[in-house]
Design a protein around this motif. Sequence first.
Motif, PDB file in Angstrom:
ATOM      1  N   ARG A  79      20.876  91.927  19.877  1.00 20.75           N
ATOM      2  CA  ARG A  79      22.161  91.981  20.891  1.00 20.75           C
ATOM      3  C   ARG A  79      23.004  93.263  19.887  1.00 20.75           C
ATOM      4  NH1 ARG A  79      21.087  87.293  22.965  1.00 20.75           N
ATOM      5  NH2 ARG A  79      21.900  86.622  21.212  1.00 20.75           N
ATOM      6  N   ALA A  80      22.454  92.664  18.355  1.00 19.47           N
ATOM      7  CA  ALA A  80      23.558  93.611  17.332  1.00 19.47           C
ATOM      8  C   ALA A  80      23.761  94.875  17.438  1.00 19.47           C
ATOM      9  CB  ALA A  80      23.140  92.617  15.730  1.00 19.47           C
ATOM     10  N   ALA A  81      22.083  95.331  16.969  1.00 13.38           N
ATOM     11  CA  ALA A  81      22.085  97.177  17.522  1.00 13.38           C
ATOM     12  C   ALA A  81      22.213  97.022  19.251  1.00 13.38           C
ATOM     13  CB  ALA A  81      20.062  96.812  17.446  1.00 13.38           C
ATOM     14  N   PHE A  82      22.201  96.826  20.119  1.00 14.58           N
ATOM     15  CA  PHE A  82      22.336  96.891  21.677  1.00 14.58           C
ATOM     16  C   PHE A  82      24.165  97.103  20.942  1.00 14.58           C
ATOM     17  CE2 PHE A  82      24.825  96.204  25.522  1.00 14.58           C
ATOM     18  CZ  PHE A  82      23.414  97.208  25.743  1.00 14.58           C
ATOM     19  N   VAL A  83      24.897  96.396  20.512  1.00 14.10           N
ATOM     20  CA  VAL A  83      26.381  96.495  20.460  1.00 14.10           C
ATOM     21  C   VAL A  83      26.396  97.474  19.834  1.00 14.10           C
ATOM     22  CG1 VAL A  83      28.453  95.165  19.736  1.00 14.10           C
ATOM     23  CG2 VAL A  83      26.983  94.117  20.635  1.00 14.10           C
ATOM     24  N   ALA A  84      25.795  97.929  18.277  1.00 18.82           N
ATOM     25  CA  ALA A  84      26.001  99.099  17.667  1.00 18.82           C
ATOM     26  C   ALA A  84      26.131 100.564  18.662  1.00 18.82           C
ATOM     27  CB  ALA A  84      25.222  99.630  16.217  1.00 18.82           C
ATOM     28  N   LYS A  85      24.860 100.361  19.038  1.00 19.33           N
ATOM     29  CA  LYS A  85      24.438 101.613  19.707  1.00 19.33           C
ATOM     30  C   LYS A  85      25.573 101.845  20.268  1.00 19.33           C
ATOM     31  CE  LYS A  85      21.800 105.136  20.453  1.00 19.33           C
ATOM     32  NZ  LYS A  85      21.575 106.121  19.871  1.00 19.33           N
ATOM     33  N   ALA A  86      25.630 100.937  21.752  1.00 21.61           N
ATOM     34  CA  ALA A  86      28.032 101.098  22.645  1.00 21.61           C
ATOM     35  C   ALA A  86      28.031 101.824  22.248  1.00 21.61           C
ATOM     36  CB  ALA A  86      26.902  99.606  22.584  1.00 21.61           C
ATOM     37  N   ALA A  87      28.314 100.642  20.717  1.00 23.96           N
ATOM     38  CA  ALA A  87      29.710 101.467  19.669  1.00 23.96           C
ATOM     39  C   ALA A  87      29.772 103.459  20.062  1.00 23.96           C
ATOM     40  CB  ALA A  87      29.967 100.563  18.899  1.00 23.96           C
ATOM     41  N   GLU A  88      28.566 104.014  19.253  1.00 19.77           N
ATOM     42  CA  GLU A  88      28.085 105.421  18.957  1.00 19.77           C
ATOM     43  C   GLU A  88      28.202 105.870  20.188  1.00 19.77           C
ATOM     44  OE1 GLU A  88      24.221 107.434  17.334  1.00 19.77           O
ATOM     45  OE2 GLU A  88      24.664 105.839  17.474  1.00 19.77           O
ATOM     46  N   ILE A  89      28.411 105.351  21.073  1.00 22.53           N
ATOM     47  CA  ILE A  89      28.545 106.111  22.589  1.00 22.53           C
ATOM     48  C   ILE A  89      29.643 105.915  22.985  1.00 22.53           C
ATOM     49  CG2 ILE A  89      27.788 106.253  24.858  1.00 22.53           C
ATOM     50  CD1 ILE A  89      24.155 105.096  23.654  1.00 22.53           C
ATOM     51  N   ALA A  90      30.345 105.327  22.866  1.00 19.21           N
ATOM     52  CA  ALA A  90      32.185 104.944  22.805  1.00 19.21           C
ATOM     53  C   ALA A  90      32.124 106.100  22.128  1.00 19.21           C
ATOM     54  CB  ALA A  90      32.126 103.808  22.207  1.00 19.21           C
ATOM     55  N   GLN A  91      32.243 106.038  20.552  1.00 23.82           N
ATOM     56  CA  GLN A  91      32.854 107.007  19.995  1.00 23.82           C
ATOM     57  C   GLN A  91      32.406 108.540  20.431  1.00 23.82           C
ATOM     58  OE1 GLN A  91      31.218 105.972  15.931  1.00 23.82           O
ATOM     59  NE2 GLN A  91      33.250 104.479  15.510  1.00 23.82           N
ATOM     60  N   LYS A  92      31.384 109.384  20.724  1.00 27.39           N
ATOM     61  CA  LYS A  92      31.374 110.548  21.528  1.00 27.39           C
ATOM     62  C   LYS A  92      31.824 111.005  22.286  1.00 27.39           C
ATOM     63  CE  LYS A  92      25.812 110.366  19.279  1.00 27.39           C
ATOM     64  NZ  LYS A  92      24.724 110.511  19.632  1.00 27.39           N
ATOM     65  N   VAL A  93      31.784 109.502  23.541  1.00 27.10           N
ATOM     66  CA  VAL A  93      32.495 110.495  24.878  1.00 27.10           C
ATOM     67  C   VAL A  93      33.671 110.592  24.155  1.00 27.10           C
ATOM     68  CG1 VAL A  93      33.138 108.964  26.647  1.00 27.10           C
ATOM     69  CG2 VAL A  93      30.995 109.041  26.192  1.00 27.10           C
ATOM     70  N   ASP A  94      34.241 109.319  23.764  1.00 26.58           N
ATOM     71  CA  ASP A  94      35.546 109.512  23.407  1.00 26.58           C
ATOM     72  C   ASP A  94      35.949 110.306  22.601  1.00 26.58           C
ATOM     73  OD1 ASP A  94      36.880 107.152  24.134  1.00 26.58           O
ATOM     74  OD2 ASP A  94      36.240 105.784  22.990  1.00 26.58           O
ATOM     75  N   ALA A  95      34.975 111.211  21.762  1.00 29.46           N
ATOM     76  CA  ALA A  95      35.148 112.679  21.092  1.00 29.46           C
ATOM     77  C   ALA A  95      34.838 113.792  22.290  1.00 29.46           C
ATOM     78  CB  ALA A  95      34.296 112.476  19.595  1.00 29.46           C
ATOM     79  N   ARG A  96      34.190 113.847  23.064  1.00 28.55           N
ATOM     80  CA  ARG A  96      33.941 114.591  23.988  1.00 28.55           C
ATOM     81  C   ARG A  96      35.369 114.477  24.551  1.00 28.55           C
ATOM     82  NH1 ARG A  96      28.414 112.980  25.819  1.00 28.55           N
ATOM     83  NH2 ARG A  96      26.741 113.547  24.244  1.00 28.55           N
ATOM     84  N   ALA A  97      36.231 113.596  24.970  1.00 23.60           N
ATOM     85  CA  ALA A  97      36.922 113.530  25.888  1.00 23.60           C
ATOM     86  C   ALA A  97      38.507 113.682  25.090  1.00 23.60           C
ATOM     87  CB  ALA A  97      37.124 111.864  26.363  1.00 23.60           C
ATOM     88  N   ALA A  98      38.524 114.258  23.829  1.00 16.09           N
ATOM     89  CA  ALA A  98      39.289 114.037  22.795  1.00 16.09           C
ATOM     90  C   ALA A  98      40.207 116.091  23.248  1.00 16.09           C
ATOM     91  CB  ALA A  98      39.617 114.077  21.746  1.00 16.09           C
ATOM     92  N   ALA A  99      38.303 116.221  22.632  1.00 15.40           N
ATOM     93  CA  ALA A  99      37.969 118.319  22.270  1.00 15.40           C
ATOM     94  C   ALA A  99      38.600 118.480  23.591  1.00 15.40           C
ATOM     95  CB  ALA A  99      36.462 117.604  22.222  1.00 15.40           C
ATOM     96  N   ALA A 100      38.154 117.838  25.044  1.00 16.23           N
ATOM     97  CA  ALA A 100      38.079 118.670  26.190  1.00 16.23           C
ATOM     98  C   ALA A 100      39.535 118.593  26.176  1.00 16.23           C
ATOM     99  CB  ALA A 100      37.987 117.515  27.076  1.00 16.23           C
ATOM    100  N   ALA A 101      40.603 117.626  26.074  1.00 12.10           N
ATOM    101  CA  ALA A 101      41.873 117.387  26.041  1.00 12.10           C
ATOM    102  C   ALA A 101      42.360 118.331  24.881  1.00 12.10           C
ATOM    103  CB  ALA A 101      42.212 116.541  25.758  1.00 12.10           C
ATOM    104  N   GLN A 102      41.897 118.913  24.035  1.00 10.83           N
ATOM    105  CA  GLN A 102      42.855 120.338  23.409  1.00 10.83           C
ATOM    106  C   GLN A 102      42.334 121.364  23.602  1.00 10.83           C
ATOM    107  OE1 GLN A 102      41.086 118.942  18.999  1.00 10.83           O
ATOM    108  NE2 GLN A 102      42.243 117.039  19.126  1.00 10.83           N
ATOM    109  N   VAL A 103      41.882 121.697  24.330  1.00 11.71           N
ATOM    110  CA  VAL A 103      40.840 123.195  24.874  1.00 11.71           C
ATOM    111  C   VAL A 103      42.063 123.823  25.620  1.00 11.71           C
ATOM    112  CG1 VAL A 103      39.664 124.607  25.818  1.00 11.71           C
ATOM    113  CG2 VAL A 103      38.162 122.803  24.699  1.00 11.71           C
TER     114      VAL A 103
END
Length: 143
Positions: A79-103
């Motif tokens: 469960r801890a590993a799953f939560v860490a992986k989910a947080a990592e994926i969420a950061q990537k998605v947020d970074a992509r959304a921020a990059a798309a908003a700055q274009v």
Amino acid sequence: MATIGDGFKDIFLAGIGAMAVTAEKGKDLVDQLIEKGELTVDQGKQINTELKHKAESTAATVREDLLEARMVAMTPEERAAFVAKAAEIAQKVDARAAAAAQVGDASPVETVAAATPATPDEPVAPQTPGDAAPNEAPQTPGA
């Protein structure tokens, strides 16, 4: 006394009256069908919207139930590993959304070169439309 001509005249007028009544009733029937058809279209749109909301709600519930069932079957470390992986994926998605908003607008920016010499001894060359700037090398497309 009625003649045969009067009988034909009556039959002819009865036929015209029947056609007029049929046309009126047909128009009323068509108007009713159009009215019911409009109601049916409106009802269909409403039912479609309701079904869409129910399907989305059911899909979300099933997704949550499956995730919960999977997490119940995990060990605390998993469960801890799953939560860490989910947080990592969420950061990537947020970074992509921020990059798309700055274009912004990707159109080329035109700059005007100053017509001043690089050194005081260097003369300024006259420019004509389409010539390169006096102290710049001509650029090729894609360079």
